[in-house]
Write a protein that holds these residues in place. Structure first.
Motif, PDB file in Angstrom:
ATOM      1  N   GLY A  41       0.795  -1.223   0.000  1.00  0.00           N
ATOM      2  CA  GLY A  41       0.000   0.000   0.000  1.00  0.00           C
ATOM      3  C   GLY A  41       0.825   1.268   0.000  1.00  0.00           C
ATOM      4  N   ALA A  87      -0.683  -9.191  -7.609  1.00  0.00           N
ATOM      5  CA  ALA A  87      -2.102  -8.826  -7.550  1.00  0.00           C
ATOM      6  C   ALA A  87      -2.455  -8.262  -6.177  1.00  0.00           C
ATOM      7  N   VAL A  88      -1.918  -8.865  -5.124  1.00  0.00           N
ATOM      8  CA  VAL A  88      -2.158  -8.376  -3.758  1.00  0.00           C
ATOM      9  C   VAL A  88      -1.581  -6.968  -3.611  1.00  0.00           C
ATOM     10  N   SER A  89      -0.390  -6.755  -4.130  1.00  0.00           N
ATOM     11  CA  SER A  89       0.254  -5.443  -4.046  1.00  0.00           C
ATOM     12  C   SER A  89      -0.537  -4.384  -4.810  1.00  0.00           C
ATOM     13  N   LEU A  90      -1.026  -4.720  -5.992  1.00  0.00           N
ATOM     14  CA  LEU A  90      -1.834  -3.781  -6.769  1.00  0.00           C
ATOM     15  C   LEU A  90      -3.113  -3.406  -6.033  1.00  0.00           C
ATOM     16  N   ARG A  91      -3.780  -4.401  -5.444  1.00  0.00           N
ATOM     17  CA  ARG A  91      -5.015  -4.130  -4.689  1.00  0.00           C
ATOM     18  C   ARG A  91      -4.732  -3.242  -3.473  1.00  0.00           C
ATOM     19  N   ALA A  92      -3.647  -3.511  -2.776  1.00  0.00           N
ATOM     20  CA  ALA A  92      -3.299  -2.715  -1.590  1.00  0.00           C
ATOM     21  C   ALA A  92      -2.967  -1.273  -1.976  1.00  0.00           C
ATOM     22  N   LYS A 112      -7.917 -10.000 -18.616  1.00  0.00           N
ATOM     23  CA  LYS A 112      -8.176 -11.338 -18.105  1.00  0.00           C
ATOM     24  C   LYS A 112      -8.030 -12.332 -19.255  1.00  0.00           C
ATOM     25  N   PRO A 143      -3.500   0.728 -15.539  1.00  0.00           N
ATOM     26  CA  PRO A 143      -4.689  -0.124 -15.581  1.00  0.00           C
ATOM     27  C   PRO A 143      -5.094  -0.578 -16.986  1.00  0.00           C
ATOM     28  N   ARG A 177      -4.051   0.338  -4.640  1.00  0.00           N
ATOM     29  CA  ARG A 177      -5.300   0.989  -5.053  1.00  0.00           C
ATOM     30  C   ARG A 177      -6.133   1.385  -3.830  1.00  0.00           C
ATOM     31  N   ALA A 178      -6.226   0.497  -2.860  1.00  0.00           N
ATOM     32  CA  ALA A 178      -6.992   0.788  -1.646  1.00  0.00           C
ATOM     33  C   ALA A 178      -6.387   1.951  -0.859  1.00  0.00           C
TER      34      ALA A 178
END
Length: 94
Positions: free
Chosen positions: A10, A69-74, A40, A35, A76-77
């Protein structure tokens, strides 16, 4: 890795590192990575980008590693990534 331990998910520093290590892009390509490159492919997230060295003539598709993917989501959040490119440039907050 010690760098990752000191830069939690994050943070801008962490997403920059993860883009360079997981996307395997040169610095120029990483600075344009955003982005619009995500897609997909048969139930798996991937990214597609024209390579910098080929002057855009070669397009590669690369599956996204689960840790990336986890890093990208974190990121973005946490609001540390931009709308057009993930780090730096237009569409990001500095």
């Amino acid at each position: 890795m010690a760098y990752r331990d000191r830069r939690p998910l994050g943070t801008e520093a962490r997403i920059k590192l993860d883009i360079l290590t997981h996307a395997m892009l040169r610095v120029g390509g990483a600075s344009q990575f955003g982005p619009s490159h995500l897609m997909k492919i048969i139930k798996q997230m991937a990214f597609q980008i024209a390579t910098e060295k080929s002057q855009g003539r070669t397009v590669v598709s690369v599956p996204i590693h689960p840790d990336f993917a986890v890093s990208l989501r974190a990121a973005r959040a946490a609001g540390v990534i931009g709308e057009q490119v993930f780090v730096g440039g237009p569409g990001t907050e500095q």
